[in-house]
Design an enzyme around this catalytic site. Structure first.
Site, short mmCIF file in Angstrom:
data_model
loop_
_atom_site.label_atom_id
_atom_site.label_comp_id
_atom_site.label_asym_id
_atom_site.label_seq_id
_atom_site.Cartn_x
_atom_site.Cartn_y
_atom_site.Cartn_z
N ARG A 41 -2.11 -2.69 -18.24
CA ARG A 41 -3.34 -2.64 -18.64
C ARG A 41 -2.67 -1.51 -16.99
O ARG A 41 -2.84 -1.40 -16.02
CB ARG A 41 -4.13 -3.30 -17.98
CG ARG A 41 -4.44 -4.11 -18.47
CD ARG A 41 -5.69 -4.94 -18.60
NE ARG A 41 -6.89 -4.20 -19.52
CZ ARG A 41 -6.79 -4.27 -20.72
NH1 ARG A 41 -6.24 -4.94 -21.66
NH2 ARG A 41 -7.92 -3.53 -21.69
N TYR A 74 0.55 -1.41 -0.18
CA TYR A 74 0.17 -0.19 -0.22
C TYR A 74 0.80 1.09 0.05
O TYR A 74 1.60 1.48 0.42
CB TYR A 74 -0.76 0.58 1.28
CG TYR A 74 -2.17 -0.05 1.17
CD1 TYR A 74 -3.01 0.67 -0.01
CD2 TYR A 74 -3.19 -0.94 1.31
CE1 TYR A 74 -3.80 1.15 -0.52
CE2 TYR A 74 -4.32 -1.08 0.80
CZ TYR A 74 -5.14 -0.04 -0.21
OH TYR A 74 -6.26 -0.11 -0.64
N THR A 86 -3.73 5.70 -21.60
CA THR A 86 -3.75 4.42 -21.37
C THR A 86 -1.89 3.88 -21.23
O THR A 86 -1.21 4.77 -22.66
CB THR A 86 -4.56 2.98 -22.09
OG1 THR A 86 -4.54 3.26 -23.50
CG2 THR A 86 -6.47 3.61 -22.08
N LYS A 102 -2.24 0.28 -24.92
CA LYS A 102 -3.06 0.37 -26.55
C LYS A 102 -1.70 0.50 -27.11
O LYS A 102 -0.65 -0.57 -26.66
CB LYS A 102 -3.83 1.19 -27.17
CG LYS A 102 -4.77 0.99 -25.41
CD LYS A 102 -6.57 2.25 -26.02
CE LYS A 102 -7.91 1.54 -24.55
NZ LYS A 102 -8.03 2.77 -24.67
N ASP A 131 -7.02 13.19 -25.47
CA ASP A 131 -6.32 11.44 -25.23
C ASP A 131 -5.34 10.81 -25.37
O ASP A 131 -6.41 10.40 -27.35
CB ASP A 131 -8.79 11.85 -24.84
CG ASP A 131 -8.81 9.71 -24.09
OD1 ASP A 131 -7.40 9.24 -24.49
OD2 ASP A 131 -9.49 10.01 -23.97
N GLU A 164 -0.46 4.82 -0.65
CA GLU A 164 -1.18 5.80 -0.86
C GLU A 164 -0.57 7.36 -0.44
O GLU A 164 -0.02 7.61 0.18
CB GLU A 164 -2.44 5.80 0.06
CG GLU A 164 -3.77 5.21 -0.14
CD GLU A 164 -5.08 4.65 0.42
OE1 GLU A 164 -4.46 5.68 1.31
OE2 GLU A 164 -5.48 5.19 0.70
C1 PLP Z 1 -9.61 3.26 -24.61
C2 PLP Z 1 -9.90 4.16 -23.96
C3 PLP Z 1 -10.28 5.17 -22.82
C4 PLP Z 1 -10.14 4.27 -21.16
O1 PLP Z 1 -9.53 3.20 -21.44
P1 PLP Z 1 -10.04 1.70 -20.86
O2 PLP Z 1 -8.14 1.77 -19.86
O3 PLP Z 1 -10.65 0.83 -20.97
O4 PLP Z 1 -10.41 2.37 -19.20
C5 PLP Z 1 -10.12 6.02 -22.85
N1 PLP Z 1 -10.14 6.99 -23.86
C6 PLP Z 1 -9.72 6.82 -25.37
C7 PLP Z 1 -9.74 7.53 -26.62
C8 PLP Z 1 -9.36 4.96 -25.29
O5 PLP Z 1 -9.93 4.72 -26.46
#
Ligand code: PLP
Length: 430
Positions: free
Chosen positions: A242, A58, A233, A236, A207, A60
């Site tokens: 993850r 932990y 993220t 990807k 994003d 925090e």
């Molecule tokens: C995949 C994605 C997310 C969310 O990611 P998670 O890890 O699945 O919560 C947010 N924004 C965009 C543009 C994404 O492609």
């Protein structure tokens, strides 16, 4: 004998039922052609860090400001991840604690739009045009806290129409504009979005969940110079575990940190933080730049083959890692096509296309991408095979013998290109 309640037991003995499911999933990931553009194969080093004893701790708070003791080694691990994220993306500040992309987005909105701010309006790309649920879709909690409006894409080019976006921004007067998407096959012009945000007095946030690896690899423009904050993220195109990551300008650092913890989360997932640090180190290598460039070359080759097979490729091609196409020219809905592809060992997802005449649960299109296959070492010539297999699977959607034949050809190719993260002996063919 160590003085513990139990001798250590490996997963195979401790939980054969779970171990068997895991082994089957490993075989599936090894032999199927993973075409889901939001997926990848993390390296063995990333998987080792993610599956480590750091999961037991932990912590925090933030480095040197914790609410628990015993942080002598957790602090330098998180500091390493932060320093690497800042260096890789050229950001003033990084927060490596978001559990994933969705909580990172909610934290970003909360940080930049405090409850005391009179204007809570956000303008983002709509889901039907390739936006993400967490960009204020009505089923997402993000839409409960902020007033979202959505821009779309041009009706003929299916690309961003900046004249329309600026007109909508002048009318709607958002406090925040979100640039970023989940099913858009072209460059996101962050500079143009920044101009629009400046003109209407909004903050720009980006994003880059799908394209973070392309940005890191220098093959897609970076949002970092233009945006007040950037979410992503880590699993990807960036090819980490993850997880989620927030980058921001120095002036927003404190608000971003407070929004993540204690605003939205409790203790950070230290095993994930460590794996993110490893992935960021990998992404800074010259080999990763070559990888990112190959991802795009492969996607272009795949798009060309799909088009030559008679499928309707949205925007006529791709600039990034993904291809969106309508399957209707081959007399199949996206769902029927994706199902047939799955039976043929080609893993993708059905997807709406812009201005889709079909309903979202049975849309006209399929979305495919090349990050995973490129991580296995596949190149343009293989993508042409994959494109032909996709078309054959859609045409043969009712022919189980044909789907079985394709599957066997797919498995043959995949067996020659073991994915990162898999150690010999490799899984037996399912
Ligand atoms: C995949 C994605 C997310 C969310 O990611 P998670 O890890 O699945 O919560 C947010 N924004 C965009 C543009 C994404 O492609």
């Amino acid at each position: 004998m160590p003085n513990s309640t139990q001798a250590p037991m490996a997963l195979d003995d401790a939980d054969p039922e779970l171990a068997d499911l895991l082994a089957q999933e490993a075989a599936r990931q090894f032999y199927c052609a993973k075409l889901i553009p939001s997926e990848n194969y993390a390296s063995l080093a990333v998987l080792q860090a993610a599956g480590s004893v750091l999961a037991n701790k932990y912590s925090e708070g933030y480095p040197r400001k914790r609410y628990y003791e015993g942080q002598q080694l957790i602090d330098p691990i998180e500091e390493l991840a932060i320093a690497r994220a800042k260096a890789l993306f050229g950001a003033d500040h990084a927060n490596v604690q978001p559990y994933s992309g969705s909580p990172a987005n909610l934290a970003m909105y909360c940080a930049l739009l405090p409850q005391s701010a009179p204007n809570q309006r956000v303008l983002a790309l709509g889901l039907p045009a390739g936006g993400h649920l967490t960009h204020g879709h009505k089923v997402s909690a993000t839409s409960r806290f902020f007033a979202f409006a959505h821009y779309g894409v041009d009706a003929t080019t299916h690309r961003f129409d900046f004249d329309a976006i600026v007109a909508q921004a002048r009318e709607f007067k958002p406090a925040l504009i979100v640039a970023g998407c989940t099913a858009y096959p072209r460059i996101v012009e962050f500079d143009r979005f920044a101009e629009i945000a400046a003109e209407v007095g909004a903050l720009l946030v980006a994003d880059m969940a799908h394209i973070a690896g392309l940005v890191a690899g220098g093959v897609h423009p970076s949002p970092v110079p233009y945006a007040a904050a950037v979410s992503t993220t880590t699993h990807k195109t960036l090819r980490g575990p993850r997880g989620g990551l927030l980058l921001c300008k120095a002036e927003h650092a404190q608000a971003i940190d407070k929004a993540v913890f204690p605003g939205l989360q409790g203790g950070p997932h230290n095993h994930t933080t460590a794996a993110v640090a490893v992935a960021l180190k990998e992404a800074a290598q010259p080999a990763f730049r070559a990888y990112a460039a190959q991802v795009i070359s492969n996607a272009k080759a795949l798009a060309e083959t799909l088009a030559s097979e008679g499928l309707a490729v949205v925007t006529g091609g791709t600039d990034n890692h993904l291809v969106l196409f309508s399957t209707m020219p081959l007399q199949a809905t996206g769902k029927q096509a994706a199902k047939a592809m799955d039976l043929a060992g080609l893993e993708a997802n059905f997807n709406s296309i812009p201005f889709d005449p079909q309903p979202p649960m049975n849309p006209s299109g399929v979305r495919v991408g090349t990050p995973s296959l490129t991580s296995r070492g596949l190149r343009e010539s293989h993508m042409r095979d994959v494109g032909r297999w996709i078309a054959r699977a859609i045409r043969g959607k009712d022919d189980s013998t044909e789907l079985g034949r394709i599957r066997s050809e797919v498995f043959d190719l995949m067996a020659q290109y073991p994915p990162p993260g898999f150690e010999a002996p490799y899984p037996a063919r399912p």
